[in-house]
Design a protein around this motif. Sequence first.
Motif, PDB file in Angstrom:
ATOM      1  N   MET A  20      47.366  55.986  72.675  1.00  0.00           N
ATOM      2  CA  MET A  20      48.745  56.098  73.687  1.00  0.00           C
ATOM      3  C   MET A  20      49.701  55.388  72.794  1.00  0.00           C
ATOM      4  O   MET A  20      50.850  55.371  72.750  1.00  0.00           O
ATOM      5  N   ILE A  21      49.045  54.070  72.436  1.00  0.00           N
ATOM      6  CA  ILE A  21      50.089  52.967  71.647  1.00  0.00           C
ATOM      7  C   ILE A  21      50.685  53.583  70.489  1.00  0.00           C
ATOM      8  O   ILE A  21      51.859  53.190  70.166  1.00  0.00           O
ATOM      9  N   GLU A  22      49.855  54.394  69.651  1.00  0.00           N
ATOM     10  CA  GLU A  22      50.362  55.193  68.702  1.00  0.00           C
ATOM     11  C   GLU A  22      51.471  56.068  68.642  1.00  0.00           C
ATOM     12  O   GLU A  22      52.603  55.976  68.263  1.00  0.00           O
ATOM     13  N   THR A  23      51.348  56.657  70.042  1.00  0.00           N
ATOM     14  CA  THR A  23      52.415  57.818  70.319  1.00  0.00           C
ATOM     15  C   THR A  23      53.540  56.948  70.603  1.00  0.00           C
ATOM     16  O   THR A  23      54.715  57.504  70.316  1.00  0.00           O
ATOM     17  N   LEU A  24      53.351  55.732  71.262  1.00  0.00           N
ATOM     18  CA  LEU A  24      54.558  54.991  71.588  1.00  0.00           C
ATOM     19  C   LEU A  24      55.483  54.578  70.516  1.00  0.00           C
ATOM     20  O   LEU A  24      56.788  54.536  70.668  1.00  0.00           O
ATOM     21  N   PHE A  25      54.794  54.085  69.535  1.00  0.00           N
ATOM     22  CA  PHE A  25      55.828  53.754  68.248  1.00  0.00           C
ATOM     23  C   PHE A  25      56.227  54.785  67.595  1.00  0.00           C
ATOM     24  O   PHE A  25      57.381  54.685  66.998  1.00  0.00           O
ATOM     25  N   GLN A  26      55.420  55.900  67.668  1.00  0.00           N
ATOM     26  CA  GLN A  26      55.893  57.117  66.889  1.00  0.00           C
ATOM     27  C   GLN A  26      57.230  57.673  67.553  1.00  0.00           C
ATOM     28  O   GLN A  26      58.247  58.211  66.861  1.00  0.00           O
ATOM     29  N   THR A  27      57.053  57.450  69.040  1.00  0.00           N
ATOM     30  CA  THR A  27      58.328  57.918  69.638  1.00  0.00           C
ATOM     31  C   THR A  27      59.600  57.152  69.547  1.00  0.00           C
ATOM     32  O   THR A  27      60.763  57.440  69.501  1.00  0.00           O
ATOM     33  N   LEU A  28      59.554  56.083  69.333  1.00  0.00           N
ATOM     34  CA  LEU A  28      60.533  55.098  68.786  1.00  0.00           C
ATOM     35  C   LEU A  28      61.496  55.525  67.834  1.00  0.00           C
ATOM     36  O   LEU A  28      62.664  55.317  68.014  1.00  0.00           O
ATOM     37  N   GLU A  29      61.101  55.860  66.729  1.00  0.00           N
ATOM     38  CA  GLU A  29      61.830  56.670  65.803  1.00  0.00           C
ATOM     39  C   GLU A  29      62.565  57.726  66.234  1.00  0.00           C
ATOM     40  O   GLU A  29      63.715  57.862  65.866  1.00  0.00           O
ATOM     41  N   ILE A  30      62.181  58.749  67.193  1.00  0.00           N
ATOM     42  CA  ILE A  30      62.890  59.592  67.886  1.00  0.00           C
ATOM     43  C   ILE A  30      63.812  59.124  68.573  1.00  0.00           C
ATOM     44  O   ILE A  30      65.269  59.746  68.584  1.00  0.00           O
ATOM     45  N   VAL A  31      63.599  58.006  69.375  1.00  0.00           N
ATOM     46  CA  VAL A  31      64.774  57.487  70.366  1.00  0.00           C
ATOM     47  C   VAL A  31      65.825  56.926  69.651  1.00  0.00           C
ATOM     48  O   VAL A  31      66.873  57.035  70.041  1.00  0.00           O
ATOM     49  N   LEU A  32      65.550  56.305  68.220  1.00  0.00           N
ATOM     50  CA  LEU A  32      66.640  55.565  67.646  1.00  0.00           C
ATOM     51  C   LEU A  32      67.296  56.497  66.504  1.00  0.00           C
ATOM     52  O   LEU A  32      68.268  55.974  65.796  1.00  0.00           O
TER      53      LEU A  32
ATOM     54  N   ALA B 296      58.483  68.648  85.470  1.00  0.00           N
ATOM     55  CA  ALA B 296      57.409  67.431  85.966  1.00  0.00           C
ATOM     56  C   ALA B 296      56.038  67.735  86.189  1.00  0.00           C
ATOM     57  O   ALA B 296      55.720  68.998  86.578  1.00  0.00           O
ATOM     58  N   GLY B 297      55.305  67.202  85.819  1.00  0.00           N
ATOM     59  CA  GLY B 297      53.824  67.271  86.081  1.00  0.00           C
ATOM     60  C   GLY B 297      52.771  66.705  85.248  1.00  0.00           C
ATOM     61  O   GLY B 297      53.308  65.644  84.347  1.00  0.00           O
ATOM     62  N   PRO B 298      51.352  66.684  85.213  1.00  0.00           N
ATOM     63  CA  PRO B 298      50.506  66.181  84.297  1.00  0.00           C
ATOM     64  C   PRO B 298      50.696  66.337  82.945  1.00  0.00           C
ATOM     65  O   PRO B 298      50.313  65.775  82.050  1.00  0.00           O
ATOM     66  N   GLN B 299      51.398  67.436  82.483  1.00  0.00           N
ATOM     67  CA  GLN B 299      51.784  67.732  81.039  1.00  0.00           C
ATOM     68  C   GLN B 299      52.420  66.740  80.469  1.00  0.00           C
ATOM     69  O   GLN B 299      52.229  66.468  79.275  1.00  0.00           O
ATOM     70  N   LEU B 300      53.217  66.021  81.157  1.00  0.00           N
ATOM     71  CA  LEU B 300      53.915  64.666  80.651  1.00  0.00           C
ATOM     72  C   LEU B 300      53.124  63.715  80.312  1.00  0.00           C
ATOM     73  O   LEU B 300      53.782  62.900  79.664  1.00  0.00           O
ATOM     74  N   VAL B 301      51.664  63.485  80.468  1.00  0.00           N
ATOM     75  CA  VAL B 301      50.942  62.662  79.951  1.00  0.00           C
ATOM     76  C   VAL B 301      50.116  63.006  79.145  1.00  0.00           C
ATOM     77  O   VAL B 301      48.822  62.668  78.845  1.00  0.00           O
ATOM     78  N   THR B 302      50.074  64.445  78.952  1.00  0.00           N
ATOM     79  CA  THR B 302      49.080  65.154  77.928  1.00  0.00           C
ATOM     80  C   THR B 302      50.032  65.618  76.702  1.00  0.00           C
ATOM     81  O   THR B 302      50.247  64.811  75.876  1.00  0.00           O
ATOM     82  N   THR B 303      50.297  66.856  76.970  1.00  0.00           N
ATOM     83  CA  THR B 303      51.007  67.693  75.702  1.00  0.00           C
ATOM     84  C   THR B 303      52.519  67.131  75.465  1.00  0.00           C
ATOM     85  O   THR B 303      52.972  67.375  74.345  1.00  0.00           O
ATOM     86  N   GLN B 304      52.979  66.759  76.480  1.00  0.00           N
ATOM     87  CA  GLN B 304      54.445  66.269  76.420  1.00  0.00           C
ATOM     88  C   GLN B 304      54.496  64.725  76.350  1.00  0.00           C
ATOM     89  O   GLN B 304      55.622  64.113  77.136  1.00  0.00           O
ATOM     90  N   LEU B 305      53.540  63.909  76.215  1.00  0.00           N
ATOM     91  CA  LEU B 305      53.502  62.371  76.105  1.00  0.00           C
ATOM     92  C   LEU B 305      54.589  61.889  75.619  1.00  0.00           C
ATOM     93  O   LEU B 305      55.202  60.895  75.847  1.00  0.00           O
ATOM     94  N   PRO B 306      55.010  62.179  74.521  1.00  0.00           N
ATOM     95  CA  PRO B 306      56.234  61.798  73.410  1.00  0.00           C
ATOM     96  C   PRO B 306      57.362  61.724  74.486  1.00  0.00           C
ATOM     97  O   PRO B 306      58.245  60.781  73.962  1.00  0.00           O
ATOM     98  N   LEU B 307      57.633  62.828  75.091  1.00  0.00           N
ATOM     99  CA  LEU B 307      59.046  62.737  75.949  1.00  0.00           C
ATOM    100  C   LEU B 307      59.008  61.507  77.165  1.00  0.00           C
ATOM    101  O   LEU B 307      59.889  60.895  77.189  1.00  0.00           O
ATOM    102  N   THR B 308      57.630  61.447  77.646  1.00  0.00           N
ATOM    103  CA  THR B 308      57.689  60.286  78.495  1.00  0.00           C
ATOM    104  C   THR B 308      57.793  59.009  77.983  1.00  0.00           C
ATOM    105  O   THR B 308      58.294  58.224  78.291  1.00  0.00           O
ATOM    106  N   MET B 309      57.182  58.905  76.765  1.00  0.00           N
ATOM    107  CA  MET B 309      57.233  57.497  75.883  1.00  0.00           C
ATOM    108  C   MET B 309      58.869  57.244  75.638  1.00  0.00           C
ATOM    109  O   MET B 309      59.241  56.050  75.577  1.00  0.00           O
ATOM    110  N   SER B 310      59.460  58.453  75.275  1.00  0.00           N
ATOM    111  CA  SER B 310      60.877  58.409  74.936  1.00  0.00           C
ATOM    112  C   SER B 310      61.767  57.701  76.137  1.00  0.00           C
ATOM    113  O   SER B 310      62.499  57.054  76.046  1.00  0.00           O
ATOM    114  N   ILE B 311      61.325  58.301  77.131  1.00  0.00           N
ATOM    115  CA  ILE B 311      62.139  57.951  78.612  1.00  0.00           C
ATOM    116  C   ILE B 311      61.590  56.328  78.843  1.00  0.00           C
ATOM    117  O   ILE B 311      62.597  55.641  79.254  1.00  0.00           O
TER     118      ILE B 311
END
Length: 499
Positions: free
Chosen positions: A1-13, A341-356
């Motif tokens: 999850m930490i790895e996804t968090l930092f990968q998402t930062l590039e998308i947000v920026l 909204a739903g559990p998919q936001l912490v599974t398949t769509q986790l990057p979107l949640t991290m961008s939020i």
Amino acid sequence: MIETLFQTLEIVLDPSRIGFMFLGIMLGLTIGLLPGLSGTVGMSILLPFVYGMDPFTGMALLIGMIAVVHTGDTFPSVLLGIPGSSGSQATIMDGFPLAQKGEASRALGAAFFCSMIGGIIGGVVLFLVIPFVRPLVLAFGSPELFMLALLGLSMVGILSGKRPVIGIIAGLFGMMLGTIGSAPAVPEYRYTFDWLYLFNGIPLPLIALGLFAFPVLIDLLVSNQSISKGAKLSGSWLTGVKDSLSHKWLVFRSSALGAVTGFVPGLGGSVVDWLSYGIAKQTSKKNESFGKGDIRGVIAPESANNAKEGGALIPTLMFGIPGSGTTAILLGGLLLMGMEAGPQLVTTQLPLTMSIIWTLIIANIFGAIACLLLIKPIAKFSTVHPSKLVPFLAVLLILGAYQTSNHWGDIILFLVIGIVGWIMKQLDWPRAPILIGFVLALSAERYLWISFSRFGLEWLTRPGVIIIAVLIVAILASSFFLNRGKKIKAIAEDKGVRS
């Protein structure tokens, strides 16, 4: 999850997404600056524009607004004594008296710095609870939600000062106003007097504007003086930042409280600042200055109301249960962008949640910086003579009242509630309990009805119910003994002076 968090930062920026985030920040600050408007109104305006938009870009726009609405609404609360939105009501208690002393810059500096810290903590909490969120959300049934509503009502005793009985009556009056309109459990309408306008109940902005804004206008006209007595400003926003750092534990505790309260669906939006303010007053030493211009009375609610947004996003994103009005509209935005909204936001769509999460934190930082830069020019509003300020505010408030449902009944109720608020202020009766009772009335009735219909009397023995009940008793008891101790001390000092 930490790895996804930092990968998402590039998308947000990404420059295009950063641009939409700043657009959301700008609109959010503007909405917050205008008394009577709210994040719900701002989100409603943006909703049509996110249709078919890339989810990362659309969420940058929406979260950018959500993150800073409760930062910008501090300006009218401190400078004018008018709640910018439902989340900035408690800030008036000490922020406005500070402005009257010429210390508006100090109050605003503390408020914006604490809002930034609270928003960051809210984002961090959202990240940390993702792995554990499902069992936590499901642990709150209707009995626990009813008890949490009672916990909010228990703040009435703390916020009533030396008049707890009047405070309780005011709270009950607020609950009565909250029951006007359709009943939550049965198909009937109450206290509408066959007036179609009242079928949907009294809008919350009218209660807030009438109780706090209308009396300010009347007092300004009567006093014929600017808000800042002597029409001068002293201190700087740096002083407010230093105050916040000297009360760092209060900032952290209030932010944590805001995140937790926002996490409970349907509770946090309009109550979290009062909860934080009441607990800060109850647990602080030398709290006699609360309500008279104590900087701690600004730090506590401002730390909580921005942290609340991070907590409110937890049930919204994971289960489609909105934690506040703004997050309810956010659900609609997700659907318009082809997401759900739903559990998919912490599974398949986790990057979107991290961008939020990233957007929430970054927007809070830049929103606070923008507000700090605007303090000096906007703080000058507190030195403007009433003859120039009141007509402008009157038009703004009438428009703000009318926009709640676009019905002429809005203006009538605004004037009626305003007169009640002005009379209460002249009699030194507490007005905050009315707001608390009004906000919690509908949810308390709904959860109580569901609890009895599903569990009978057995819900009273649930562990969560018992724990919250003990907490309520502790708060009420401590409030009673604190007031009693103050009376004894006052009597002893009076005897000492006479002797």
